[in-house]
Design an enzyme around this catalytic site. Structure first.
Site, short mmCIF file in Angstrom:
data_model
loop_
_atom_site.label_atom_id
_atom_site.label_comp_id
_atom_site.label_asym_id
_atom_site.label_seq_id
_atom_site.Cartn_x
_atom_site.Cartn_y
_atom_site.Cartn_z
N SER A 187 143.14 -20.72 -112.72
CA SER A 187 144.44 -20.14 -112.15
C SER A 187 145.12 -20.11 -113.33
O SER A 187 146.22 -19.30 -113.38
CB SER A 187 145.08 -20.98 -111.27
OG SER A 187 145.29 -22.23 -111.90
N CYS A 220 148.79 -29.64 -109.59
CA CYS A 220 147.33 -30.16 -109.65
C CYS A 220 146.30 -28.85 -109.45
O CYS A 220 146.46 -28.01 -108.69
CB CYS A 220 147.25 -31.17 -108.67
SG CYS A 220 145.69 -31.69 -108.26
N PRO A 221 145.29 -29.21 -110.50
CA PRO A 221 144.86 -29.96 -111.40
C PRO A 221 145.67 -29.76 -112.91
O PRO A 221 145.21 -30.46 -113.82
CB PRO A 221 143.48 -29.75 -111.80
CG PRO A 221 143.21 -28.54 -111.16
CD PRO A 221 144.30 -28.01 -110.19
N GLY A 222 146.34 -28.60 -112.85
CA GLY A 222 147.00 -28.37 -114.22
C GLY A 222 146.94 -27.03 -114.75
O GLY A 222 147.09 -26.91 -116.07
N GLY A 223 146.31 -25.94 -113.96
CA GLY A 223 145.88 -24.76 -114.64
C GLY A 223 147.41 -24.25 -115.35
O GLY A 223 147.32 -23.62 -116.31
N ASP A 239 152.75 -32.91 -108.30
CA ASP A 239 151.89 -33.10 -107.10
C ASP A 239 151.46 -34.15 -106.70
O ASP A 239 151.40 -35.12 -107.57
CB ASP A 239 150.78 -32.08 -107.85
CG ASP A 239 149.86 -31.40 -106.72
OD1 ASP A 239 149.51 -32.24 -105.83
OD2 ASP A 239 149.79 -29.95 -106.91
N ASP A 259 155.87 -34.23 -103.21
CA ASP A 259 156.02 -33.18 -102.47
C ASP A 259 156.81 -31.92 -103.33
O ASP A 259 157.93 -32.25 -103.49
CB ASP A 259 156.43 -33.23 -101.12
CG ASP A 259 156.18 -32.02 -100.43
OD1 ASP A 259 156.22 -30.95 -100.98
OD2 ASP A 259 156.34 -31.90 -99.24
N ASP A 276 152.83 -22.40 -108.30
CA ASP A 276 151.59 -21.77 -107.63
C ASP A 276 151.01 -22.44 -106.36
O ASP A 276 150.03 -23.12 -106.53
CB ASP A 276 150.64 -21.33 -108.63
CG ASP A 276 149.29 -20.87 -108.07
OD1 ASP A 276 149.49 -20.02 -107.08
OD2 ASP A 276 148.22 -20.78 -108.54
N LYS A 305 151.80 -15.93 -101.90
CA LYS A 305 150.34 -15.71 -101.02
C LYS A 305 150.66 -14.46 -99.99
O LYS A 305 151.53 -14.57 -99.21
CB LYS A 305 149.72 -16.69 -100.51
CG LYS A 305 149.88 -18.10 -101.49
CD LYS A 305 148.83 -17.96 -102.79
CE LYS A 305 149.07 -19.11 -103.50
NZ LYS A 305 148.43 -18.75 -104.88
#
Length: 361
Positions: A187, A220-223, A239, A259, A276, A305
């Protein structure tokens, strides 16, 4: 030229078609669409002989969501003879003069890409003949129009031109980005492409620079955090899930296990907000609107989305609502852009810049 040829992602022909139909109508260029599922292109056939010329000049490519690239096109050249494919193409381009570049392309499908090797070889003799005819300059010139020859199948091609100031700099409109070995997820490429799409190169040193404060909601995870860190920013990563350890070791990331929809920033000098999250697009849009109204960022990049049906209609409804809400809350100067990026799948990427004329301290 009579037609407009548009490249898009395979499976998004209906969205691209609906969009060009609407945008062409706004410019009073009547016509109809030719599109087939999974062809990865759309042809808008204008009623006027110069309709394609008008659109390629007056319709900004950057304002289109689902088109990666576009060019004014001739009618389809079908059954090009194997013995001489060059001559009919040169003849079809006779009204193009002194172009600065030639691109022999295909739509972005596995079937069409089987022609890639042929296209590379064919470019050499075609370039020579176009130079002889005067359609193409002897030396490449990035300020002159671009000649496009798009093979949609063996012996079948659309040919035409685009203007270099209203065209993607990439073949087929596809940026060639490399996945960094240490990036936490693929991502990451989406945000890398988004910065290139929405922030001109000459402005990146000012608007995407080291030392800026940024927030990544749903990190998460940090893209996406990876791209901010790579550019020297200090990032609040929000996250409940775990973050990539190497990112945390940079000292540029503070992880808030919260959150993203409830998080309120401690800092008030945040320049970039990125998001994202896998969530309903309307809910993400409402979150960005709330942050904008609170004055918590200067620029934002976020993904929406897409639903399975009425995707263009849904995106336009969300963007129109966002514009209305911002204006209702006293934010009258902003720039809102949206693009179905190459690295996006069933989503679009949106850029919101609040009060672009005002400097950020």
């Amino acid at each position: 030229m009579k037609n407009l040829f548009l490249f898009c992602r395979a499976g998004y022909e209906k969205e691209c078609a609906a969009e060009i139909q609407q945008r062409a109508a706004e410019l009073n260029v009547g016509g109809f669409v030719k599109a087939n599922n999974n062809d990865a292109y759309v042809v808008y056939q204008c009623f006027e002989e110069d309709g394609g010329d008008t659109l390629v000049k007056q319709l900004p490519l950057d304002s289109l969501i689902f088109a990666r690239q576009m060019f004014a096109a001739s009618e389809l050249l079908a059954d090009l003879p194997e013995s001489d494919r060059v001559s009919p193409i040169v003849a079809a381009l006779s009204e193009v003069s002194k172009a600065g570049e030639l691109r022999v392309e295909t739509p972005d499908t596995n079937e069409a890409k089987e022609l890639s090797a042929f296209c590379r070889k064919f470019t050499v003799p075609l370039r020579q003949h176009l130079k002889k005819s005067g359609s193409l300059l002897a030396q490449e010139n990035p300020k002159r129009p671009i000649i496009h020859v798009c093979f949609i199948g063996p012996g079948r091609a659309y040919v035409g031109y685009s203007f270099s100031n209203n065209s993607s700099p990439y073949f087929m409109g596809i940026p060639r980005l490399k996945m960094a070995a240490d990036a936490p997820s693929r991502s990451s490429l989406k945000l890398d492409e988004a910065f290139a799409q929405f922030v001109p190169k000459e402005e990146q040193e000012v608007r995407v620079r080291s030392g800026m404060n940024a927030v990544d909601l749903g990190a998460c995870p940090g893209g996406w955090t990876y791209q901010l860190v790579r550019r020297g920013m200090m990032v609040s990563a929000v996250d409940n899930g775990p973050m990539n350890e190497k990112l945390m070791e940079t000292g540029q990331v503070k992880h808030f296990r919260e959150d993203g929809f409830r998080f309120e920033p401690q800092r008030k000098n945040i320049y970039w907000l990125v998001c994202d999250m896998v969530e309903k697009p309307a809910r993400v849009a409402e979150l960005i609107e709330a942050w904008a109204i609170n004055g918590w960022f200067k620029e934002a990049i976020f993904n929406l989305k897409l639903p399975m049906k009425s995707r263009y209609k849904e995106v336009m409804a969300i963007l129109n609502t966002m514009q209305e809400i911002l204006k209702e809350n006293g934010i009258n100067e902003f720039q809102l852009q949206c693009k179905h990026l190459y690295h996006d799948r069933d989503e679009v990427t949106v850029h919101l810049w609040i009060r672009p004329s005002q400097a950020w301290n």
